[in-house]
Design a protein around this motif. Sequence first.
Motif, PDB file in Angstrom:
ATOM      1  N   ASP A   1       0.861  -1.191   0.000  1.00 28.44           N
ATOM      2  CA  ASP A   1       0.000   0.000   0.000  1.00 28.44           C
ATOM      3  C   ASP A   1       0.893   1.235   0.000  1.00 28.44           C
ATOM      4  N   ARG A   2       0.955   1.910  -1.134  1.00 29.64           N
ATOM      5  CA  ARG A   2       1.810   3.085  -1.239  1.00 29.64           C
ATOM      6  C   ARG A   2       1.113   4.162  -2.055  1.00 29.64           C
ATOM      7  N   ILE A   3       1.610   5.378  -1.947  1.00 30.84           N
ATOM      8  CA  ILE A   3       1.184   6.457  -2.840  1.00 30.84           C
ATOM      9  C   ILE A   3       1.877   6.270  -4.187  1.00 30.84           C
ATOM     10  N   LEU A   4       1.108   6.397  -5.256  1.00 28.16           N
ATOM     11  CA  LEU A   4       1.672   6.371  -6.600  1.00 28.16           C
ATOM     12  C   LEU A   4       1.401   7.730  -7.233  1.00 28.16           C
ATOM     13  N   ALA A   5       2.468   8.441  -7.570  1.00 23.83           N
ATOM     14  CA  ALA A   5       2.321   9.774  -8.156  1.00 23.83           C
ATOM     15  C   ALA A   5       3.317   9.934  -9.294  1.00 23.83           C
ATOM     16  N   THR A   6       2.917  10.675 -10.315  1.00 24.98           N
ATOM     17  CA  THR A   6       3.791  10.909 -11.456  1.00 24.98           C
ATOM     18  C   THR A   6       3.344  12.167 -12.176  1.00 24.98           C
ATOM     19  N   ALA A   7       4.222  12.675 -13.019  1.00 30.11           N
ATOM     20  CA  ALA A   7       3.898  13.770 -13.936  1.00 30.11           C
ATOM     21  C   ALA A   7       3.992  13.195 -15.351  1.00 30.11           C
TER      22      ALA A   7
ATOM     23  N   ASN B   1       8.672   8.674 -11.300  1.00 25.46           N
ATOM     24  CA  ASN B   1       8.008   8.176 -10.091  1.00 25.46           C
ATOM     25  C   ASN B   1       8.228   9.199  -8.986  1.00 25.46           C
ATOM     26  N   LYS B   2       7.181   9.950  -8.668  1.00 25.19           N
ATOM     27  CA  LYS B   2       7.286  10.981  -7.636  1.00 25.19           C
ATOM     28  C   LYS B   2       7.139  10.300  -6.272  1.00 25.19           C
ATOM     29  N   HIS B   3       8.272   9.952  -5.686  1.00 28.49           N
ATOM     30  CA  HIS B   3       8.295   9.126  -4.480  1.00 28.49           C
ATOM     31  C   HIS B   3       7.700   9.864  -3.279  1.00 28.49           C
ATOM     32  N   HIS B   4       6.901   9.125  -2.532  1.00 27.73           N
ATOM     33  CA  HIS B   4       6.365   9.594  -1.250  1.00 27.73           C
ATOM     34  C   HIS B   4       6.768   8.575  -0.189  1.00 27.73           C
ATOM     35  N   PHE B   5       7.617   9.001   0.730  1.00 24.98           N
ATOM     36  CA  PHE B   5       8.163   8.101   1.740  1.00 24.98           C
ATOM     37  C   PHE B   5       7.462   8.342   3.080  1.00 24.98           C
ATOM     38  N   LEU B   6       7.052   7.231   3.708  1.00 19.50           N
ATOM     39  CA  LEU B   6       6.399   7.310   5.007  1.00 19.50           C
ATOM     40  C   LEU B   6       7.378   7.865   6.041  1.00 19.50           C
TER      41      LEU B   6
ATOM     42  N   PRO C   1      16.541  12.115  -5.832  1.00 22.98           N
ATOM     43  CA  PRO C   1      16.434  11.500  -7.166  1.00 22.98           C
ATOM     44  C   PRO C   1      15.087  10.803  -7.335  1.00 22.98           C
ATOM     45  N   TYR C   2      14.741  10.476  -8.566  1.00 21.93           N
ATOM     46  CA  TYR C   2      13.466   9.816  -8.814  1.00 21.93           C
ATOM     47  C   TYR C   2      13.644   8.734  -9.870  1.00 21.93           C
ATOM     48  N   GLY C   3      12.776   7.736  -9.795  1.00 23.66           N
ATOM     49  CA  GLY C   3      12.747   6.738 -10.855  1.00 23.66           C
ATOM     50  C   GLY C   3      12.093   7.333 -12.084  1.00 23.66           C
ATOM     51  N   LEU C   4      12.617   7.020 -13.260  1.00 20.70           N
ATOM     52  CA  LEU C   4      12.051   7.506 -14.511  1.00 20.70           C
ATOM     53  C   LEU C   4      11.639   6.309 -15.351  1.00 20.70           C
TER      54      LEU C   4
END
Length: 296
Positions: free
Chosen positions: A179-185, A249-254, A275-278
């Motif tokens: 269960d995670r946030i998934l965000a991207t542009a 991948n716009k990471h959101h860390f708990l 950094p971000y995953g592309l």
Amino acid sequence: MSIILGPNRYGKAETRLVRVVRDGGVHHIKDVNVGSSLSGDMEAVHLTGSNASVLPTDTQKNTAYAFARKHGIDQIEDFALLLARHYVGSQPAIHHARVEIEEYSWSRIPVSGDRGESGKQHSFVRDGAEVRTCVVHHDRDGRTTVVSGLTDLVVLNSTGSEFHGYIVDEYTTLQPTTDRILATAVSAQWRHTGDDSDFGPSYREVRTCLLEAFAETHSLSLQQTLYEMGKRVLNTRDEVCEIRFAMPNKHHFLVDLSPFGLDNDNEVFHAADRPYGLIEGTVLRADAPDAGFAWE
């Protein structure tokens, strides 16, 4: 040692153009950024400095302004086609034209009739970060390709995304999650099967497909979501034969709140910008026509 001239082109980049149509007290605005690149019989200008085959880049800028006045701007794809065909059709030395346009959206600011402004609609506010794009290629052999697109379509699912089962080696610290946030542009470009699409409705429907697929996919990876978004477009829009994505991948860390005596049940996150995953990928019909120069 033999030295030869390789592929080349030249043009005017980033011609900022705003067209206002005045319909009485109601105004309509078109805000675009136009780039043109031309190629053809350009050996002499490189090898000897002769400009006899060169249409100045300043002329290309002026042509965009003049065409905006003479023809108006409705759909950016149609305006790009008009410019590209003009350059190739009017100049024998020009064999190929590439026209790229970005469009920036504006929304009306309602004006109160109580201040005596009833019927006047000429105030606007810029819409978000999303930008509509297109690239048109046209050459003297009559080959034409139209690629529509958008950039910076920022989307987020606050749940419905997992990431686990990946390779783990001695340098892996990332913990699996269900269960995670998934965000991207989202940056997406889609190729039309021809040059006669109804580009306005097509753009709106493709954008809707992208948003619906993102929202409705229970994601095990951003790659899976990318593919589902592309598949939704191709299954829905017959005029599209290929779509390409670049999705960071716009990471959101708990955030660990235990030092403060607090729990954190997927409620408070640190939004990291780098950094971000592309994640990049292409989804296309198996029988899609050859892309040719569409993506150059």
